[in-house]
Design a protein around this motif. Structure first.
Motif, PDB file in Angstrom:
ATOM      1  N   PHE A  52     -13.858  -2.626   6.498  1.00  0.00           N
ATOM      2  CA  PHE A  52     -12.716  -1.756   6.188  1.00  0.00           C
ATOM      3  C   PHE A  52     -12.394  -1.774   4.692  1.00  0.00           C
ATOM      4  CE2 PHE A  52      -8.231  -0.711   5.820  1.00  0.00           C
ATOM      5  CZ  PHE A  52      -8.104   0.383   6.663  1.00  0.00           C
ATOM      6  N   CYS A  53     -12.320  -2.985   4.131  1.00  0.00           N
ATOM      7  CA  CYS A  53     -11.902  -3.114   2.728  1.00  0.00           C
ATOM      8  C   CYS A  53     -12.941  -2.528   1.773  1.00  0.00           C
ATOM      9  CB  CYS A  53     -11.639  -4.574   2.371  1.00  0.00           C
ATOM     10  SG  CYS A  53     -10.234  -5.237   3.289  1.00  0.00           S
ATOM     11  N   ALA A  54     -14.189  -2.476   2.229  1.00  0.00           N
ATOM     12  CA  ALA A  54     -15.225  -1.882   1.377  1.00  0.00           C
ATOM     13  C   ALA A  54     -15.049  -0.364   1.292  1.00  0.00           C
ATOM     14  CB  ALA A  54     -16.611  -2.223   1.922  1.00  0.00           C
ATOM     15  N   ARG A  55     -14.259   0.203   2.188  1.00  0.00           N
ATOM     16  CA  ARG A  55     -14.115   1.673   2.219  1.00  0.00           C
ATOM     17  C   ARG A  55     -12.723   2.188   1.884  1.00  0.00           C
ATOM     18  NH1 ARG A  55     -17.805  -0.379   5.109  1.00  0.00           N
ATOM     19  NH2 ARG A  55     -19.818   0.658   5.335  1.00  0.00           N
ATOM     20  N   PHE A  56     -11.701   1.393   2.179  1.00  0.00           N
ATOM     21  CA  PHE A  56     -10.324   1.840   1.950  1.00  0.00           C
ATOM     22  C   PHE A  56      -9.609   0.815   1.080  1.00  0.00           C
ATOM     23  CE2 PHE A  56     -11.644   3.332   6.175  1.00  0.00           C
ATOM     24  CZ  PHE A  56     -11.485   4.705   6.030  1.00  0.00           C
ATOM     25  N   ASP A  57      -8.987   1.275   0.000  1.00  0.00           N
ATOM     26  CA  ASP A  57      -8.328   0.281  -0.853  1.00  0.00           C
ATOM     27  C   ASP A  57      -6.894   0.033  -0.381  1.00  0.00           C
ATOM     28  OD1 ASP A  57      -6.556   2.085  -2.032  1.00  0.00           O
ATOM     29  OD2 ASP A  57      -8.004   2.623  -3.584  1.00  0.00           O
ATOM     30  N   ASP A  58      -6.239  -0.946  -1.007  1.00  0.00           N
ATOM     31  CA  ASP A  58      -4.946  -1.400  -0.479  1.00  0.00           C
ATOM     32  C   ASP A  58      -3.795  -0.443  -0.775  1.00  0.00           C
ATOM     33  OD1 ASP A  58      -4.621  -1.882  -3.124  1.00  0.00           O
ATOM     34  OD2 ASP A  58      -4.643  -4.091  -2.955  1.00  0.00           O
ATOM     35  N   ARG A  59      -4.122   0.721  -1.394  1.00  0.00           N
ATOM     36  CA  ARG A  59      -3.043   1.710  -1.534  1.00  0.00           C
ATOM     37  C   ARG A  59      -2.885   2.547  -0.268  1.00  0.00           C
ATOM     38  NH1 ARG A  59      -5.574   3.867  -6.913  1.00  0.00           N
ATOM     39  NH2 ARG A  59      -7.286   3.288  -5.556  1.00  0.00           N
ATOM     40  N   CYS A  60      -3.859   2.451   0.654  1.00  0.00           N
ATOM     41  CA  CYS A  60      -3.788   3.255   1.887  1.00  0.00           C
ATOM     42  C   CYS A  60      -2.894   2.544   2.895  1.00  0.00           C
ATOM     43  CB  CYS A  60      -5.153   3.397   2.551  1.00  0.00           C
ATOM     44  SG  CYS A  60      -6.484   3.801   1.446  1.00  0.00           S
ATOM     45  N   PRO A  61      -1.779   3.187   3.317  1.00  0.00           N
ATOM     46  CA  PRO A  61      -1.002   2.561   4.384  1.00  0.00           C
ATOM     47  C   PRO A  61      -1.815   2.550   5.690  1.00  0.00           C
ATOM     48  CG  PRO A  61      -0.050   4.684   3.743  1.00  0.00           C
ATOM     49  CD  PRO A  61      -1.258   4.483   2.896  1.00  0.00           C
ATOM     50  N   VAL A  62      -1.661   1.456   6.417  1.00  0.00           N
ATOM     51  CA  VAL A  62      -2.467   1.281   7.632  1.00  0.00           C
ATOM     52  C   VAL A  62      -1.541   1.041   8.808  1.00  0.00           C
ATOM     53  CG1 VAL A  62      -4.239  -0.156   8.723  1.00  0.00           C
ATOM     54  CG2 VAL A  62      -4.265   0.162   6.234  1.00  0.00           C
ATOM     55  N   ILE A  63      -1.849   1.641   9.938  1.00  0.00           N
ATOM     56  CA  ILE A  63      -1.105   1.319  11.146  1.00  0.00           C
ATOM     57  C   ILE A  63      -2.102   0.897  12.215  1.00  0.00           C
ATOM     58  CG2 ILE A  63      -0.905   3.794  11.719  1.00  0.00           C
ATOM     59  CD1 ILE A  63       1.836   3.043  12.996  1.00  0.00           C
TER      60      ILE A  63
END
Ligand SMILES: NC(=O)C1=CN([C@@H]2O[C@H](COP(=O)(O)OP(=O)(O)OC[C@H]3O[C@@H](n4cnc5c(N)ncnc54)[C@H](OP(=O)(O)O)[C@@H]3O)[C@@H](O)[C@H]2O)[C@H](O)CC1
Ligand SMILES: [K+]
Length: 507
Positions: A52-63
């Motif tokens: 997941f972290c390789a594709r989405f950075d920590d600015r993306c809110p996640v639910i």
């Protein structure tokens, strides 16, 4: 004639296990590694988080939507790990059961110390997904025991309605891993599925496509011993297959070392089909190639493929003559051939002369469908390359769903001891031993005229070089798709034509 090599496939394939085998694999690993189940869950969740972290950075809110089984337990662990990596995470748990699994409960405790959990007990509790976050679906995994209904179905519906990326943990909630769903079932439609350790059978079924999305496998270190000792009839062919079959040629080899292929096909207006097969056959490494085609194809073939020899039929428009098969190490027949009664006579007589496997495609298959008695005279391990419509004709029946299609495919292959490559996304190669090998390469750009002719040429070329028929079929299908993937990268999927596949062939 060259002798066929040994079947090398056994050592280079990924098993596709049933749900109950996956459960046993899990238990075997826990008992024999040994590892606590909670730690195995931690390993699985970290593997997901790395992906997941390789594709989405920590600015993306996640639910993260969790159920209360072990898939939900994974979801809770994933939430915790993402929170620790400073992602903005909300965690919702659907209360579909009075009590969660043991590892769910352990992970609930661990997460509760970090953040508040939102419980969904009625439809009113389902959060609105207005400013779309990324949804992680850990609602239900391989433990699905019945279609999702009620509150669970409502949550699934809401997630599907939101225009947002959805990543399913292990498998989409509501999707059975190895049996058909009813058309009305509520199932998550993920953009991506991240599956643990091995693909599920559902991933290869056209009817499941929208419930799988793109998919990746992440290793969670389940026991290799179990994998080796557990029989399955389903396999996945990935890039590991390339290496054993890609050998440097010996310095003193000559064109005679790589076999002499014969391709029979083409008819007036369809000479292009056999031209494509011929080019692909040469590119697959066959030392010599002869093409038998009607007179009208003579100039075309000599001009477009100077590397090939041509055996012109006496007939102007169709193939009628039975060739002397003595010089050839492998024969492929069918592309663009037509179904004239005289061509049928030629095919029938040719089949009676054969002592080793042959490759049959297109009109050769249509003639077989109309005259199924010829199936019984095909040499064992002959290779058929139908698309689904051609398979239907060969079987003389259709199927109610993709799982039944696989059963019919296997029965047919075993009954006649034939290798059948059912073309499509994840082409399924059925072998006479009852195994089915799903391919990993290829793309929708390859759904274009002539793509199948290219495959026939490749497999015939591999067979001509002495490869075992099962290897030639599985490896040929893989390389065909790989070349198609390279071609699509260069020219995009819509612009891809069959000649591009030939031009991108590499060994
Ligand atoms: N080896 C591995 O790959 C590992 C997988 N892990 C994860 O574990 C899940 C499988 O977990 P499991 O607990 O077996 O199953 P689920 O989480 O999918 O769900 C089971 C619970 O859900 C109930 N259930 C079943 N169907 C429904 C439904 N339609 N609606 C509501 N509830 C449903 C079920 O109830 P029962 O009445 O059937 O008992 C259970 O309560 C796997 O997918 C991975 O994510 C491990 O983390 C690591 C190893
Ligand atoms: K899931």
């Amino acid at each position: 004639m060259l002798t066929f090599g040994h079947n090398m496939l056994k050592s280079f394939r990924m098993n596709v296990f049933s749900v109950s085998q996956i459960r046993d694999w899990d238990a075997f690993t826990i008992a024999h590694e040994p590892i606590h189940s909670i730690d195995l869950m931690e390993r699985a969740s970290s593997a997901f988080v790395r992906w997941f972290c390789a594709r989405f950075d920590d600015r993306c809110p996640v639910i993260v939507f969790c159920g209360m089984g072990n898939n939900g337990g994974d979801g809770l662990a994933i939430s915790r790990m993402l929170l620790q990596k400073c992602y903005n995470v909300r965690t919702c748990v659907v209360k579909h059961s009075p009590k969660g699994s043991a590892d769910f409960s352990r992970n609930l405790e661990r997460l509760e110390s970090l953040t508040a959990i939102e419980w969904i007990e009625t439809a009113a509790d389902i959060p609105t997904l207005l400013s779309p976050p990324i949804v992680i679906d850990a609602l239900l995994g391989s433990g699905l025991s019945r279609p999702a209904e009620g509150l669970m179905a409502e949550v699934i519906q809401r997630i599907n309605d939101a225009q947002t990326p959805v990543i399913s943990v292990d498998i989409a909630a509501g999707l059975f891993a190895d049996m058909p769903n009813a058309p009305s079932d509520s199932i998550i439609k993920p953009t991506h599925t991240v599956a643990f350790q091995c693909p599920k059978l559902a991933f290869f079924q056209p009817q499941c496509a929208e419930f799988v999305g793109e998919w990746d496998i992440v290793s969670i270190g389940l026991s290799e011993k179990y994998e080796l000792q557990t029989p399955t009839s389903y396999f996945y062919t990935d890039a590991a297959i390339i290496e054993p079959f890609t050998k440097a040629r010996k310095k003193y080899s000559h064109k005679g070392s790589f076999g002499h292929a014969l391709l029979i096909g083409g008819s007036y207006g369809k000479i292009g089909s056999i031209v494509l097969s011929a080019k692909a056959c040469l590119r697959s490494g066959a030392g010599l190639l002869t093409v038998q085609a009607p007179q009208c194809g003579y100039d075309i073939i000599q001009t477009s493929i100077p590397e090939a020899m041509v055996l012109p039929d006496w007939h102007w428009r169709i193939n009628t003559a039975v060739p002397n098969i003595e010089p050839y190490s492998a024969i492929g027949i069918g592309p663009g051939m037509g179904q004239d009664p005289q061509t049928l006579l030629m095919l029938r007589e040719l089949l009676t002369l054969l002592t080793s496997p042959i490759v049959l495609d297109a009109d050769a298959l249509n003639l077989l469908s109309k005259h199924p008695d010829m199936l019984t005279i095909l040499p064992k391990n002959s290779i058929l390359t139908p698309h689904p419509k051609e398979l239907q004709r060969l079987l003389g029946q259709s199927w109610k769903d993709d799982y039944e299609k696989l059963t019919l495919l296997r029965d047919f292959s075993q009954k006649y001891q034939l290798i059948v490559c059912l073309k499509g996304a994840h082409t399924a190669v059925a072998l006479p031993d009852g195994s089915i090998h799903f391919n990993s390469t290829g793309n929708p750009g390859m759904a274009t005229g002539g793509s199948g002719d290219v495959l026939t040429g490749i497999i015939t070329g591999l067979l001509a070089q002495g490869m075992h028929p099962t290897d030639a079929a599985v490896f040929g299908v893989f390389q065909h798709g790989k070349a198609g993937d390279r071609a699509a990268q260069k020219c995009t999927q819509p612009a891809l034509i069959a000649s591009d596949i030939i031009n991108e062939m590499r060994w």
